[in-house]
Design a protein around this motif. Structure first.
Motif, PDB file in Angstrom:
ATOM      1  N   UNK A 116       0.839  -1.195   0.000  1.00  0.00           N
ATOM      2  CA  UNK A 116       0.000   0.000   0.000  1.00  0.00           C
ATOM      3  C   UNK A 116       0.871   1.240   0.000  1.00  0.00           C
ATOM      4  N   UNK A 117       0.314   2.315  -0.550  1.00  0.00           N
ATOM      5  CA  UNK A 117       1.033   3.582  -0.636  1.00  0.00           C
ATOM      6  C   UNK A 117       0.043   4.718  -0.428  1.00  0.00           C
ATOM      7  N   UNK A 118       0.511   5.808   0.181  1.00  0.00           N
ATOM      8  CA  UNK A 118      -0.299   7.007   0.376  1.00  0.00           C
ATOM      9  C   UNK A 118       0.586   8.212   0.118  1.00  0.00           C
ATOM     10  N   UNK A 119      -0.025   9.347  -0.226  1.00  0.00           N
ATOM     11  CA  UNK A 119       0.738  10.558  -0.522  1.00  0.00           C
ATOM     12  C   UNK A 119       0.131  11.725   0.246  1.00  0.00           C
ATOM     13  N   UNK A 126       4.134   7.480   1.628  1.00  0.00           N
ATOM     14  CA  UNK A 126       4.210   6.564   2.762  1.00  0.00           C
ATOM     15  C   UNK A 126       3.871   5.179   2.244  1.00  0.00           C
ATOM     16  N   UNK A 127       4.684   4.205   2.646  1.00  0.00           N
ATOM     17  CA  UNK A 127       4.570   2.863   2.094  1.00  0.00           C
ATOM     18  C   UNK A 127       4.388   1.844   3.211  1.00  0.00           C
ATOM     19  N   UNK A 138       9.025   8.184   1.654  1.00  0.00           N
ATOM     20  CA  UNK A 138       9.820   8.606   0.506  1.00  0.00           C
ATOM     21  C   UNK A 138       9.609  10.111   0.323  1.00  0.00           C
ATOM     22  N   UNK A 139      10.677  10.878   0.415  1.00  0.00           N
ATOM     23  CA  UNK A 139      10.586  12.327   0.257  1.00  0.00           C
ATOM     24  C   UNK A 139      10.345  12.686  -1.208  1.00  0.00           C
ATOM     25  N   UNK A 145      13.306   6.470   3.761  1.00  0.00           N
ATOM     26  CA  UNK A 145      13.699   6.274   5.150  1.00  0.00           C
ATOM     27  C   UNK A 145      12.654   5.400   5.827  1.00  0.00           C
ATOM     28  N   UNK A 146      13.008   4.861   6.981  1.00  0.00           N
ATOM     29  CA  UNK A 146      12.067   4.041   7.755  1.00  0.00           C
ATOM     30  C   UNK A 146      11.419   4.927   8.803  1.00  0.00           C
TER      31      UNK A 146
END
Length: 356
Positions: A116-119, A126-127, A138-139, A145-146
């Motif tokens: 899943x992914x969100x923005x 965000x993963x 993910x920037x 980064x975690x």
């Protein structure tokens, strides 16, 4: 008045003119049913970047849309996060294709079957890095980064104070930067602050169907999660075959479905789903659900009415209007600001677009 005018035309000019008028009206009226097309992906497994059907994916699951019409895809089997522009150009944002948990930029980073992914409004991704049991960030510059979680499981009982996830399968982010996670294996909904602090938001950690206040409620392997514009949270409670709502006041209720799998339309407990996964809230508060086991996209109106939105129910990759089109295990679903719905069609390895 309309009927009188039509009859007047028929009497004066004959039935040929009348049917000509009807044909003209029909050809210039926008279709009032959803139409399914293939937006990206060749259908063959692969990890190729390119435009539209020149690109390829491998069993992608999650999908999200940003405010500019771009899509982001958790390309699960490829262990990558992909981007699709509104023109259909596919690129790889992060991930080198190998299973791993390395942080870094672009293809120096690695994932392990992200689902899943969100923005957020600032372009951060965000993963739910599912098989790593991590939440990654993910920037906009592509640096991974975690954010939360730890992969090491061999710890001394009672001595482990690190917050851990168990196969997180759904993720969403609100306008303040708080991240909500469907922590599937723990039967919990978790909340992560912008600085990475994790708390249990809903669920008692025991499998069940209990509606109650947040921490007294129960879920069974929850999958997708989505937010609406007024702070309500919706959860695809996958193994309960239900759609749950967490109100802004902290109350968990069941808005549709029952524990037995099925495909019945209607309201509340008269309806049924078969392993619902991804879901999204579109314009007007309509909820769209990837009903995996039924190979359909279902729609829930603001009044709670469940209907079939697209998909015949048969396995396939047919494009066309709602009842003709077919999917093969659709998993993720996202809505853009224009009301278009995008589907991560898992076993067809394509991204489908549903529009009017």
């Amino acid at each position: 008045m309309v009927k009188f005018n039509i009859l007047h035309f028929m009497k004066k000019s004959g039935s040929i003119l009348f049917f000509g008028i009807l044909f003209f009206i029909g050809c210039n009226t926008k279709n009032n049913y959803p139409n399914v097309t293939t937006f990206a992906g060749s259908g063959a497994m692969g990890a190729r970047d390119g435009k539209g059907t020149l690109a390829s994916f491998s069993n992608m699951m999650g999908i999200a849309a940003d405010d500019n019409g771009n899509l982001y895809v958790a390309d699960s089997r490829n262990n990558m996060i992909r981007k699709i522009t509104k023109d259909g150009v596919v690129t790889t944002v992060a991930g080198n294709g190998l299973a791993g948990s390395a942080d870094g930029k672009g293809d120096s980073a690695s994932f392990f079957y992200p689902e899943a992914v969100a923005v957020d409004r600032n372009g951060n991704l965000y993963v739910a890095d599912t098989h790593n049991s991590l939440i990654r960030k993910i920037s906009p510059e592509g640096i991974v980064s975690t954010l939360a979680g730890k992969r090491i499981y061999n710890t001394i009982p009672g001595m482990d104070t690190v917050v851990r996830f168990d196969n997180p399968s759904g993720i969403a982010v609100d306008s303040s930067g708080y991240v909500y996670v469907a922590d599937c294996g723990n039967d919990l909904i978790r909340k992560i602050s912008p600085d990475g602090k994790v708390q249990n938001f809903a669920g008692n950690g025991k499998k069940g169907t209990k509606d109650s206040s947040c921490l007294n409620a129960s879920f069974y392997l929850p999958g997708g999660i989505a937010l609406d514009s007024v702070g309500n949270i919706y959860v695809a409670d996958t193994y309960n075959n239900m759609i749950r709502k967490i109100s802004s006041s902290g109350l968990v209720t069941t808005i549709a479905g029952r524990t037995s799998a099925g495909a019945a339309n209607g309201k509340r407990s008269t309806t049924s789903f078969s392993h619902p996964a991804g879901l999204t809230v579109g314009p007007g508060g309509y909820i769209y659900v990837a009903d995996v086991g039924n190979n359909k996209i279902r729609m829930i109106s603001p009044e709670g009415l469940v209907t079939n939105f697209a998909g015949s129910g048969s396995r396939g990759a047919i494009n066309g209007r709602d009842t003709i089109a077919s999917f093969f295990r659709p998993y993720g679903v996202a809505a853009d600001k224009s009301g278009n719905i995008y589907v991560a069609d898992y076993l067809n390895n394509v991204i489908r677009k549903i529009s009017f």
